[in-house]
Motif scaffolding. Structure first.
Motif, mmCIF file in Angstrom:
data_model
loop_
_atom_site.group_PDB
_atom_site.id
_atom_site.type_symbol
_atom_site.label_atom_id
_atom_site.label_comp_id
_atom_site.label_asym_id
_atom_site.label_seq_id
_atom_site.Cartn_x
_atom_site.Cartn_y
_atom_site.Cartn_z
ATOM 1 N N CYS A 255 0.840 -1.191 0.000
ATOM 2 C CA CYS A 255 0.000 0.000 0.000
ATOM 3 C C CYS A 255 0.877 1.243 0.000
ATOM 4 C CB CYS A 255 -0.992 0.007 1.162
ATOM 5 S SG CYS A 255 -0.266 0.178 2.789
ATOM 6 N N THR A 256 0.347 2.324 -0.548
ATOM 7 C CA THR A 256 1.126 3.548 -0.718
ATOM 8 C C THR A 256 0.400 4.734 -0.081
ATOM 9 O OG1 THR A 256 0.128 3.939 -2.889
ATOM 10 C CG2 THR A 256 2.195 2.707 -2.845
ATOM 11 N N PRO A 257 0.259 4.732 1.232
ATOM 12 C CA PRO A 257 -0.490 5.814 1.884
ATOM 13 C C PRO A 257 0.328 7.093 1.964
ATOM 14 C CG PRO A 257 0.439 4.399 3.551
ATOM 15 C CD PRO A 257 0.787 3.775 2.219
ATOM 16 N N TRP A 258 -0.365 8.216 2.075
ATOM 17 C CA TRP A 258 0.297 9.468 2.456
ATOM 18 C C TRP A 258 -0.020 9.708 3.919
ATOM 19 C CZ3 TRP A 258 4.132 12.408 1.669
ATOM 20 C CH2 TRP A 258 4.202 13.675 2.250
ATOM 21 N N LEU A 259 1.015 9.720 4.748
ATOM 22 C CA LEU A 259 0.828 9.796 6.190
ATOM 23 C C LEU A 259 0.897 11.232 6.685
ATOM 24 C CD1 LEU A 259 3.169 6.861 7.245
ATOM 25 C CD2 LEU A 259 0.690 6.799 7.101
ATOM 26 N N GLU A 260 0.177 11.502 7.744
ATOM 27 C CA GLU A 260 0.324 12.777 8.431
ATOM 28 C C GLU A 260 1.732 12.846 9.015
ATOM 29 O OE1 GLU A 260 -2.709 13.153 11.341
ATOM 30 O OE2 GLU A 260 -4.354 12.858 9.911
ATOM 31 N N ALA A 261 2.240 14.073 9.141
ATOM 32 C CA ALA A 261 3.621 14.259 9.602
ATOM 33 C C ALA A 261 3.874 13.572 10.943
ATOM 34 C CB ALA A 261 3.945 15.746 9.700
ATOM 35 N N GLU A 262 2.884 13.562 11.816
ATOM 36 C CA GLU A 262 3.063 12.977 13.148
ATOM 37 C C GLU A 262 2.993 11.453 13.116
ATOM 38 O OE1 GLU A 262 0.748 15.501 12.571
ATOM 39 O OE2 GLU A 262 2.320 16.955 13.087
ATOM 40 N N ASP A 263 2.343 10.876 12.093
ATOM 41 C CA ASP A 263 2.200 9.420 12.023
ATOM 42 C C ASP A 263 3.419 8.740 11.412
ATOM 43 O OD1 ASP A 263 -0.271 9.435 13.205
ATOM 44 O OD2 ASP A 263 -1.407 9.360 11.326
ATOM 45 N N TYR A 264 4.174 9.470 10.592
ATOM 46 C CA TYR A 264 5.319 8.861 9.915
ATOM 47 C C TYR A 264 6.363 8.330 10.901
ATOM 48 C CZ TYR A 264 9.426 8.424 6.896
ATOM 49 O OH TYR A 264 10.550 7.964 6.242
ATOM 50 N N PRO A 265 6.793 9.107 11.917
ATOM 51 C CA PRO A 265 7.746 8.546 12.879
ATOM 52 C C PRO A 265 7.182 7.346 13.634
ATOM 53 C CG PRO A 265 7.636 10.929 13.099
ATOM 54 C CD PRO A 265 6.502 10.525 12.208
ATOM 55 N N LEU A 266 5.872 7.370 13.923
ATOM 56 C CA LEU A 266 5.263 6.244 14.630
ATOM 57 C C LEU A 266 5.321 4.976 13.783
ATOM 58 C CD1 LEU A 266 2.088 7.962 16.170
ATOM 59 C CD2 LEU A 266 4.260 7.425 17.304
ATOM 60 N N LEU A 267 5.109 5.112 12.466
ATOM 61 C CA LEU A 267 5.144 3.937 11.594
ATOM 62 C C LEU A 267 6.565 3.403 11.473
ATOM 63 C CD1 LEU A 267 3.503 2.043 9.817
ATOM 64 C CD2 LEU A 267 3.947 3.582 7.880
ATOM 65 N N LEU A 268 7.543 4.301 11.336
ATOM 66 C CA LEU A 268 8.939 3.844 11.288
ATOM 67 C C LEU A 268 9.299 3.101 12.567
ATOM 68 C CD1 LEU A 268 11.017 6.800 9.757
ATOM 69 C CD2 LEU A 268 10.051 4.811 8.600
ATOM 70 N N GLY A 269 8.839 3.630 13.703
ATOM 71 C CA GLY A 269 9.147 3.002 14.988
ATOM 72 C C GLY A 269 8.398 1.713 15.234
ATOM 73 N N SER A 270 7.465 1.372 14.329
ATOM 74 C CA SER A 270 6.674 0.142 14.454
ATOM 75 C C SER A 270 7.092 -0.917 13.447
ATOM 76 C CB SER A 270 5.188 0.449 14.238
ATOM 77 O OG SER A 270 4.741 1.492 15.070
ATOM 78 N N ALA A 271 7.901 -0.559 12.464
ATOM 79 C CA ALA A 271 8.229 -1.454 11.353
ATOM 80 C C ALA A 271 9.320 -2.448 11.738
ATOM 81 C CB ALA A 271 8.650 -0.631 10.141
ATOM 82 N N ASP A 272 9.476 -3.454 10.891
ATOM 83 C CA ASP A 272 10.495 -4.485 11.116
ATOM 84 C C ASP A 272 11.753 -4.257 10.298
ATOM 85 O OD1 ASP A 272 8.936 -6.274 12.907
ATOM 86 O OD2 ASP A 272 7.631 -6.426 11.156
ATOM 87 N N LEU A 273 11.600 -3.627 9.130
ATOM 88 C CA LEU A 273 12.750 -3.391 8.260
ATOM 89 C C LEU A 273 12.450 -2.227 7.327
ATOM 90 C CD1 LEU A 273 15.575 -4.399 7.208
ATOM 91 C CD2 LEU A 273 14.293 -5.762 5.524
#
Length: 468
Positions: A347-365
């Motif tokens: 999927c290719t979402p456009w994230l809100e600025a505040e959500d992007y760090p949260l997603l990076l901090g939740s990912a595996d790689l």
């Protein structure tokens, strides 16, 4: 650069007009005194929301009590810390629509002329700054406009070199195209007129001196404080939010609990969040969807990963999230829609600025496809991933070793086949806490890398002098 014959008449006219204007400004400057102590203009002829380094500059200046005019296009919302700061004022620059009349050279010359007037007009309408801190690229026409504004205000000009504009232009036009040659001449000439220069790598610092005779100080990109590992509670909240709009984040099977995503679930009795059994691995790649990032490399690697599973490899399913905006996004989305994966969702979402760090901090790689047009800059997306202790697979280019240490905090690959093998190796024991993927994350945790604020205070603050 060797002379290429007489200039085309539009450039000769431009040069004459600029020379006359500069002569008048130089006379005016003799009557003006430098002022604007405590005020700084941070400028980029681009989208402020997608210019994180310039936002970081503005926040650092505001933290030290400076009044900041943050100037650029307002296409994407800047980070909320920027919007909330009492010391930062956004100064919008209207983006020009593309002119489609006459030859392309005429269109380009006219665009540069209009942008020059527009940017200079905007710079002269702000309160007098003691310093103009400008991002390059894009440098044409912003360096010249910022320099002229500096003459008018009696303020210093600091250029923050992220790359070279002419090498980016060469991706589309070729290295010997007249516009590329003019852009290179322009950057060399006007770049030397700055008072101070920052750059993003030691390799660029050396190149600026050898080829441009410009002295620069290296300010490596560092993650902001909000790039960090995301606690499970916040991971779950983010996944549930994304599941409302994006299928890959929804729970794979029917569950008695509605409070469940593809990756996490909340226990109904204790309220604690757990990672779901048999969850897919979360792969994230942030891209600007431009020519210097060949996204097809990742797609081919994912096709090989799918084949590994069909051949019997015990690998987890993948959710591949690609964030960002750019001119080639629709093209690659078309390629993605033609893929028929059974074990991979994209999927290719456009994230809100505040959500992007949260997603990076939740990912595996993380996967980085950035190839520097000059070979001298580093991908900030990897800096952000490392701030979140997220291991990275990054495509090779000349100075990448200044950031990615192969087999220590990630892996470097050269083609899709090598990336596919790395994905297979890293996810073979997933989600076990054994193996390379976990050791890379532990190395990132142990590194305790310097953050942006600390690095900025050591390197940039001394250039600005004391606030009066």
């Amino acid at each position: 650069m060797a002379a290429a014959g007489p200039w085309p008449w539009p450039w000769a006219a431009v040069a004459g007009a600029v020379a006359a204007l500069l002569f008048l400004l130089l006379l005016w400057r003799r009557r003006r005194r430098a002022g604007g102590a405590g005020r700084v203009c941070v400028a980029v002829l681009g989208d402020l929301g997608r210019s994180p380094r310039m936002q970081y500059h503005a926040l650092a200046l505001a933290r030290h009590g400076r009044e900041v005019a943050l100037l650029g296009y307002l296409q994407t919302r800047p980070h909320r810390d920027v919007l909330r700061s009492e010391n930062i004022r956004l100064v919008p620059v209207a983006e020009l629509s593309v002119l489609r009349v006459g030859p392309k050279l005429f269109q380009y010359v006219l665009k540069v002329l209009v942008q020059s007037v527009q940017l200079l007009y905007t710079l002269l309408r702000i309160e007098q700054p003691s310093c103009i801190l400008l991002q390059n690229p894009p440098g044409l026409p912003s360096i010249a406009a910022a320099w002229v504004a500096g003459l008018w205000w009696g303020s210093k000009l600091i250029i923050d070199w992220h790359n070279y504009g002419y090498t980016i232009m060469s991706l589309s036009h070729g290295r010997s195209h007249p516009l590329v040659l003019i852009a290179e001449w322009y950057e060399k000439l006007f770049g030397r007129l700055s008072d101070y220069n920052l750059c993003v790598t030691d390799a660029m610092r050396k190149d600026l001196w050898v080829n441009f005779k410009i002295k620069a100080v290296t300010l490596h990109d560092k993650p902001a404080s909000y790039f960090k590992e995301t606690p499970l509670d916040l991971q779950h909240n983010l996944f549930m939010k994304l599941a409302k709009d994006y299928e890959p984040f929804k729970a794979r099977a029917a569950s008695p609990s509605a409070d469940r995503s593809a990756f996490t679930e909340r226990d109904g009795s204790s309220g604690s969040v757990l990672k779901s059994r048999g969850r897919p691995a979360l792969l994230i790649s942030s891209t600007s969807w431009t020519e210097d990032e060949d996204f097809s490399v990742l797609l081919r690697a994912l096709e090989d990963y799918e084949r590994f599973i069909k051949e019997g490899a015990r690998l987890p399913a993948l959710v591949c999230v690609i964030t960002g905006k750019g001119p080639l996004k629709d093209y690659y989305n078309g390629l993605i829609q033609k893929l028929r994966f059974k074990h991979i969702q994209i999927c290719t979402p456009w994230l809100e600025a505040e959500d992007y760090p949260l997603l990076l901090g939740s990912a595996d790689l993380g996967v980085c496809l950035h190839k520097s047009s000059s070979g001298l800059d580093l991908p900030m997306k990897v800096v952000d991933m490392f701030g979140c202790c997220l291991p990275v697979c990054a495509i090779h280019f000349e100075c990448l070793h200044e950031l990615v240490k192969h087999n220590e905090n990630g892996l470097i690959f050269r083609d899709s086949q090598e990336l596919a093998k790395q994905l297979k190796m890293l996810f073979l024991d997933f989600p076990s806490l054994e193996g390379k993927l976990h050791s890379f994350r532990e190395n990132l945790r142990a590194s305790r890398q310097l953050r942006w604020d600390q690095s900025w205070d050591q390197i940039v603050l001394p250039l600005l002098g004391n606030k009066e």
